[in-house]
Structures are given as C-alpha cells and as structure tokens.
Design a protein around this motif. Sequence first.
Motif, short mmCIF file in Angstrom:
data_model
loop_
_atom_site.label_atom_id
_atom_site.label_comp_id
_atom_site.label_asym_id
_atom_site.label_seq_id
_atom_site.Cartn_x
_atom_site.Cartn_y
_atom_site.Cartn_z
N MET A 104 7.04 -41.56 16.90
CA MET A 104 7.62 -41.89 16.00
C MET A 104 7.49 -42.24 15.11
SD MET A 104 10.78 -43.28 18.18
CE MET A 104 11.44 -43.66 17.39
N MET B 56 8.55 -38.18 13.08
CA MET B 56 9.86 -37.69 13.20
C MET B 56 10.33 -39.21 11.62
SD MET B 56 10.73 -35.52 15.36
CE MET B 56 11.89 -35.61 15.54
N SER B 57 10.10 -40.37 11.57
CA SER B 57 10.45 -40.51 11.10
C SER B 57 10.57 -40.20 9.65
CB SER B 57 10.49 -42.20 10.68
OG SER B 57 8.83 -42.13 10.01
N SER C 15 13.44 -38.38 8.87
CA SER C 15 14.86 -38.60 9.13
C SER C 15 15.91 -38.41 8.43
CB SER C 15 14.88 -40.34 10.15
OG SER C 15 14.14 -41.01 8.91
N ARG C 16 15.24 -38.81 6.94
CA ARG C 16 16.30 -37.88 6.00
C ARG C 16 16.71 -36.30 5.61
NH1 ARG C 16 14.93 -42.63 2.94
NH2 ARG C 16 15.03 -44.73 4.01
N THR D 140 14.05 -30.42 22.34
CA THR D 140 13.70 -30.98 21.52
C THR D 140 11.33 -30.67 20.51
OG1 THR D 140 12.45 -33.18 21.63
CG2 THR D 140 14.28 -33.58 21.20
#
Length: 133
Positions: free
Chosen positions: A49, A52-53, A56-57, A125
């Motif tokens: 997580m 992936m963060s 994220s943008r 993914t």
Amino acid sequence: MSDLQQEFGQSLDLGDLNLNEFEQEETVEGNIRMDIQPDAAPTPGMSEMQKMSLFSRIPVVLTLEVASAHISLAELMTLNNDSVVELDKLAGEPLDIKVNGILFGKAEVVMLNDKYGLRILQFNTKDLGELTR
C-alpha cells in the motif's frame, strides 16, 4: 640564521598531533548538509500500500476497446454515414481494458446513471510495471 629560518629548517614531527582535538567541518554533499540529516535507519520494507501510494497521483489513460477491423485505405475512402464495418469480436464477448495503450484486462459495458460504465471481469495489476517501458 634567524630563529624563523631555524624553525623552518627543522623537520616536522606529526606524532604528537591529535586530529580529534580539532572541530570537524560541516560535511556537505551537493546541496545537502550531511551533518544535520537524521541517520537513516534501515527499514524492513515498505508495504504494498505504501509503494502504491507513491504512484497514486500519476494520471493514466484507461480505455475500453470494443474491437478492431483491418481494412484497406481504398475501403476506408468509400465509407460514408450509413456504412457498416464488421469488427473482429463477437457480440457479448468481453472487451479489452487498456491502460496507456497496454492490455490489462477484460470488461463489459454497463449503464451507470445514464452514462456508460464498465464492469471489470479480469484485471492484471501485477503487470503495472509495464507502464514505465
């Protein structure tokens, strides 16, 4: 000989010199002052997580490809408003989901609040690293 000339004529004995007594200068590497940076403790590893963060943008283009057709330029030039082109997929067959032009899964078209939407049937993914190539 003067006293100054005698001092310079003598050999230097550095054995009595203790370098730890002097103040250390600031360590500078590039524009980063290393002496004020916290010591980086080794981290056991970032969770998925957290990894992936970081991404994220970043915007990507998600497209749903219905099908395709291979036609000649001559056939393309004869098309008009009432023309029908046969595509290479059967009706009801899952459609291709592409992310930045790379195939990532299959979906079907649904209606969502008077707009088209897609229901994801399969999405890979694990191959998201392919987007950087």
